[in-house]
Design an enzyme around this catalytic site. Structure first.
Site, PDB file in Angstrom:
ATOM      1  N   GLY A 163       0.815  -1.206   0.000  1.00  0.00           N
ATOM      2  CA  GLY A 163       0.000   0.000   0.000  1.00  0.00           C
ATOM      3  C   GLY A 163       0.854   1.263   0.000  1.00  0.00           C
ATOM      4  N   GLU A 199      14.205  -4.463  -5.678  1.00  0.00           N
ATOM      5  CA  GLU A 199      13.660  -4.534  -7.036  1.00  0.00           C
ATOM      6  C   GLU A 199      14.360  -3.494  -7.901  1.00  0.00           C
ATOM      7  OE1 GLU A 199       9.424  -3.972  -7.080  1.00  0.00           O
ATOM      8  OE2 GLU A 199       8.998  -6.069  -6.641  1.00  0.00           O
ATOM      9  N   GLU A 274      -2.443  -5.113  -8.477  1.00  0.00           N
ATOM     10  CA  GLU A 274      -1.763  -3.888  -8.897  1.00  0.00           C
ATOM     11  C   GLU A 274      -0.533  -4.207  -9.736  1.00  0.00           C
ATOM     12  OE1 GLU A 274      -2.983  -0.783  -5.380  1.00  0.00           O
ATOM     13  OE2 GLU A 274      -0.963  -1.622  -5.284  1.00  0.00           O
ATOM     14  N   GLU A 288       1.380  -5.856  -6.375  1.00  0.00           N
ATOM     15  CA  GLU A 288       0.842  -6.520  -5.191  1.00  0.00           C
ATOM     16  C   GLU A 288      -0.653  -6.779  -5.359  1.00  0.00           C
ATOM     17  OE1 GLU A 288       1.992  -3.634  -2.220  1.00  0.00           O
ATOM     18  OE2 GLU A 288      -0.026  -2.822  -2.106  1.00  0.00           O
ATOM     19  N   ASN A 290      -4.304  -6.394  -3.419  1.00  0.00           N
ATOM     20  CA  ASN A 290      -5.008  -5.741  -2.316  1.00  0.00           C
ATOM     21  C   ASN A 290      -6.277  -6.525  -2.024  1.00  0.00           C
ATOM     22  OD1 ASN A 290      -4.094  -2.499  -3.569  1.00  0.00           O
ATOM     23  ND2 ASN A 290      -3.096  -3.728  -2.028  1.00  0.00           N
ATOM     24  N   ARG A 292      -9.144  -6.178  -0.450  1.00  0.00           N
ATOM     25  CA  ARG A 292     -10.189  -5.368   0.174  1.00  0.00           C
ATOM     26  C   ARG A 292     -10.867  -4.525  -0.900  1.00  0.00           C
ATOM     27  NH1 ARG A 292      -7.000  -0.830  -0.570  1.00  0.00           N
ATOM     28  NH2 ARG A 292      -4.825  -1.195  -0.094  1.00  0.00           N
TER      29      ARG A 292
END
Lengths: 448, 152
Positions: A163, A199, A274, A288, A290, A292
Site C-alpha cells: 500500500g 527490485e 496492482e 501486489e 489488495n 479489500r
C-alpha cells in the site's frame, strides 16, 4: 449462509458507503465507532452504533478482539472491514471465522499470502505474471551484490509492507548501506517483519490495477482496470477508469493476468491486482494484491454500472456473483479526485477541524462519496480523506471537465483542503495527454 | 487530582464558551466534552449533566476519577466487552446496591474474547445503582454503576 446483520468495522466515507450497500442488500447494519466518531454520518445512518473505544485507532479500530466481541455482542453475523485499519488483517479474518462470523473479504490464507510481498511475488511468478527483477536480501552485503548485478537506482521494499508503505528508493551506492539499515529498522518497527527485498527501479512507471471478483462457486472475473498514477509519496490522489493511453493488447493482457493470479491463489470476494507499467516500453509487472474494497472503487462502478460493495456482501453470504465475465461492459470514462483535509501550503500538514460549510454541487454524472456535512468535525486521529468526487462522462475529456466544474463549485470552509492541487492536476496539459507517471506529481507538478 | 468542583467549573466555562467540543488531557486525567450529546446516537447513553453539555471522563487514563453527576459518580466501562457482575455464573456478585467501595474494589469483570478484565471502582463511596445487565455487551464509556460519594 445468508447474512442478516453486518458489523461495519470502519469509519468515514467508506462506513457510509457500506451502510448504503447494506440497505441495498436488505441487511441491517451496526457501526462500530470510536468515541470520536459516535456522531459521525455512518453512526447516524446505521441501525445501531456501538462505541468500540477511545479515539486513537490503536485502542479502537485496530483491536481485533474488540471488533469481534462487538460484532458478536450486537448480534451481527458478518464483519465488513472497509479499507485500511483491519481490512487486510488475516488475524481478524480468522478470528471472525473461529467465532462463526463471516468476514467480508477473502479467506485468511489469501490475506496472509498477499500480505507477505515476497510470497505474493513468488505466487505471481508461478502464475506466469511478469515480476520486476528482484529478490529477497540476506544482508547489506547481499544488497550491494544486487546493486552490482542490476545497477542503481533500486528499490528496497519491506516484505511486510504494501500500500505504498515500506518503500525506499536508493539512487546510488553511497546511500545503500545506510538505506538498508534504516529500511530494516523501519520494517521491523512498522510491520514486525525486518525482511527486505530489492527490485530494479522502473524510472517512468505508471500505476495500473485490475479489479477482480471471485465467488464460492468457481467464478473469477475482472471489472477492467484503473490508472492511479497521480500519487504523492506513493499515496493515490486521482484515479480513473479505464486506464488511458493503453494499447488494447496490453489492456487485455493485464486483465487476463489479474484473473489468472486470483484463480491460482484461491482468491474470493473483491480484490485488486496492482501492476506497474513501464511507460517507456509498455511492459507491465506485478506489484501486489489488495485484499479489500479499494478507495477508488467508484470509478469502476461508474463505468461498469455494478455495485461492488453490494457484490461483496452477496458473495460473502455465499451467493454467486450477479454477473458473468461476458456481462461486464464498459461505458464512458470516470475520474475520481480525493479531497483531503491537508494544507498544501504547509507541506500537506493535516488540517483537522470543524467544517463550517460543506456542500458539494449536484451535477449530472457526478457522484460524491463523503461523510462530511455542515458542522461535521474532521478529527485529528485518522487519515484526512474528506470526500471522493467521481465524475463520469462519455469520454476522458468530458469526465475531466465535469470533475473540474465540481471542484470549482464545491463549497468547503473551516479546514484547509487540497482542492487547488486536485484542480491543478486535472487542468494540467500532462494530465490531458495522459503523460503521467507515479513520480510526476512530486517532480513536475508540485515542484513547478 | 481534580475535585468535583473543578469539574463543575470546567463544565460551566465550557457552557459559557462557544465551544462545540473540548478535549483536555493531562497526566492521569482526560476529559472529552461534546456539545449536543443529547442528539448523539442512543448508545452509549450520555450521562445527564447540568447545562447543555454532556461530558465523560475517559476511564482509559489510569488515575481518572469517575464521572460525577448530580446523583453520584458514574463508573464507566473502560472497554467494550461482556459485562459480568460475578467471578463465575452463580457466584456472589462483586458488589450490590448498598455496598461500600474503595477505589481499588473490583466491581465487575469485562470479558473481551476470553480475556477477563477486572474493573476497579476508582472512587470511594456507596453503590446506589447498577446500570448494566449481567452478561450483556457494554460499550466503551457506558455507565456501569452509580456511586454515592460520602457527603461532606
Amino acid at each position: 449462509m445468508s447474512l442478516a446483520r453486518v458489523f461495519i468495522a470502519n469509519r468515514g466515507e467508506i462506513a457510509v458507503r457500506i451502510v448504503a450497500a447494506c440497505r441495498a442488500a436488505g441487511l441491517e447494519c451496526v457501526v462500530g465507532a470510536s468515541q470520536a466518531d459516535l456522531d459521525g454520518l455512518a453512526a447516524r445512518q446505521a441501525d445501531r452504533v456501538v462505541c468500540i473505544g477511545p479515539p486513537p485507532a490503536s485502542e479502537s479500530y485496530l483491536r481485533v478482539e474488540t471488533i469481534v466481541a462487538a460484532a458478536l455482542g450486537s448480534g451481527c453475523d458478518a464483519i465488513h472491514p472497509g479499507y485500511g485499519f483491519l481490512s487486510e488483517s488475516a488475524r481478524l479474518a480468522s478470528a471472525a471465522r473461529e467465532h462463526g462470523l463471516v468476514f467480508v473479504g477473502p479467506p485468511a490464507e489469501a490475506i496472509e499470502l498477499a500480505g507477505d510481498k515476497l510470497r505474493a511475488r513468488a505466487a505471481a511468478a508461478a502464475a506466469e505474471l511478469p515480476v520486476v527483477e528482484g529478490r529477497e536480501l540476506a544482508d547489506a552485503a547481499d544488497a550491494r551484490r544486487f546493486a552490482r548485478e542490476h545497477g542503481h537506482p533500486l528499490m528496497l521494499k519491506a516484505a511486510g509492507g504494501g500500500g505504498g508503505r515500506g518503500i525506499k528508493l536508493v539512487r546510488d551506492s553511497d546511500e545503500l548501506d545506510t538505506a538498508y539499515a534504516v529500511a530494516t529498522a523501519e520494517a521491523l518497527a512498522a510491520f514486525g517483519d525486518p525482511r527486505l527485498y530489492a527490485e530494479r527501479f522502473v524510472a517512468a512507471a505508471r500505476h495500473v490495477e485490475v479489479q477482480v471478483a471471485a465467488d464460492e462457486h468457481g467464478s473469477v472475473v475482472h471489472l477492467g482496470e484503473r490508472d492511479c498514477s497521480v500519487q504523492r509519496r506513493y499515496q493515490k490522489l486521482v484515479e480513473e477508469a479505464p486506464a488511458p493511453a493503453l494499447a488494447q493488447d496490453t489492456r487485455e493482457a493485464l486483465r487476463a493476468a489479474a484473473v489468472r493470479l486470483a484463480r491460482s491463489i484461491g482468491y474470493r470476494n473483491l480484490g485488486t491486482v496492482e501492476f506497474i507499467l513501464d511507460a517507456a516500453t509498455g511492459s507491465f509487472y506485478f506489484l501486489e494484491v489488495n485484499c479489500r474494497i479499494q478507495v477508488e472503487h467508484p470509478v469502476t462502478e461508474a463505468v461498469t454500472g455494478r455495485d461492488l460493495v453490494l457484490e461483496q456482501l452477496e458473495v460473502a453470504g455465499g451467493r454467486p456473483l450477479s454477473f458473468a465475465q461476458e456481462e461486464v461492459a464498459f461505458d464512458g470514462h470516470a475520474i475520481e479526485a480525493r479531497l483531503t483535509a491537508e494544507d498544501p501550503e504547509r507541506s500537506f500538514m493535516p488540517s483537522p477541524g470543524r467544517l463550517t460549510r460543506f456542500a458539494p454541487p449536484q451535477l449530472a454524472g457526478l457522484r460524491v462519496d463523503t461523510h462530511c456535512h455542515d458542522g461535521a468535525v474532521i478529527p485529528p486521529y485518522y487519515d484526512s480523506l474528506m470526500a471522493k468526487l467521481i465524475a463520469h462522462g462519455d469520454d476522458r475529456e468530458a469526465a475531466t471537465a465535469l470533475l473540474l466544474e465540481a471542484l470549482e463549485a464545491l463549497e468547503v470552509e473551516g479546514v484547509q483542503t487540497n482542492r487547488a492541487l486536485l484542480a491543478g492536476v486535472l487542468a494540467h496539459p500532462d494530465f490531458a495527454s495522459a503523460a503521467i507517471t507515479t513520480r510526476w506529481l512530486e517532480e513536475e507538478a508540485i515542484a513547478a | 487530582m481534580l475535585s468535583d468542583d473543578d469539574v463543575r467549573e470546567i463544565l460551566r466555562l465550557i457552557d459559557e464558551a462557544a465551544l462545540a467540543e473540548l478535549q483536555i488531557e493531562t497526566e492521569g486525567f482526560s476529559l472529552h466534552v461534546l456539545r449536543g450529546g443529547a442528539s448523539a446516537p442512543p448508545q452509549p447513553a450520555p450521562v445527564a449533566r447540568p447545562g447543555a453539555s454532556a461530558a465523560q471522563t475517559s476511564p482509559a487514563a489510569p488515575a481518572a476519577p469517575a464521572a460525577p453527576t448530580r446523583e453520584g459518580t458514574v463508573i464507566e466501562a473502560p472497554m467494550l466487552g461482556t459485562f459480568y457482575r460475578a467471578e463465575a455464573p452463580g457466584a456472589t456478585p462483586f458488589v450490590e446496591v448498598g455496598a461500600r467501595v474503595e477505589p481499588d474494589t473490583i466491581v465487575c469483570l469485562i470479558e473481551v474474547m476470553k480475556m477477563m478484565n477486572s474493573v476497579p471502582a476508582r472512587v470511594a463511596g456507596t453503590i446506589v445503582e447498577v446500570c448494566a445487565e449481567n452478561a450483556a455487551l457494554v460499550e466503551y464509556g457506558q455507565p456501569l454503576f452509580v456511586v454515592q460519594l460520602p457527603s461532606g
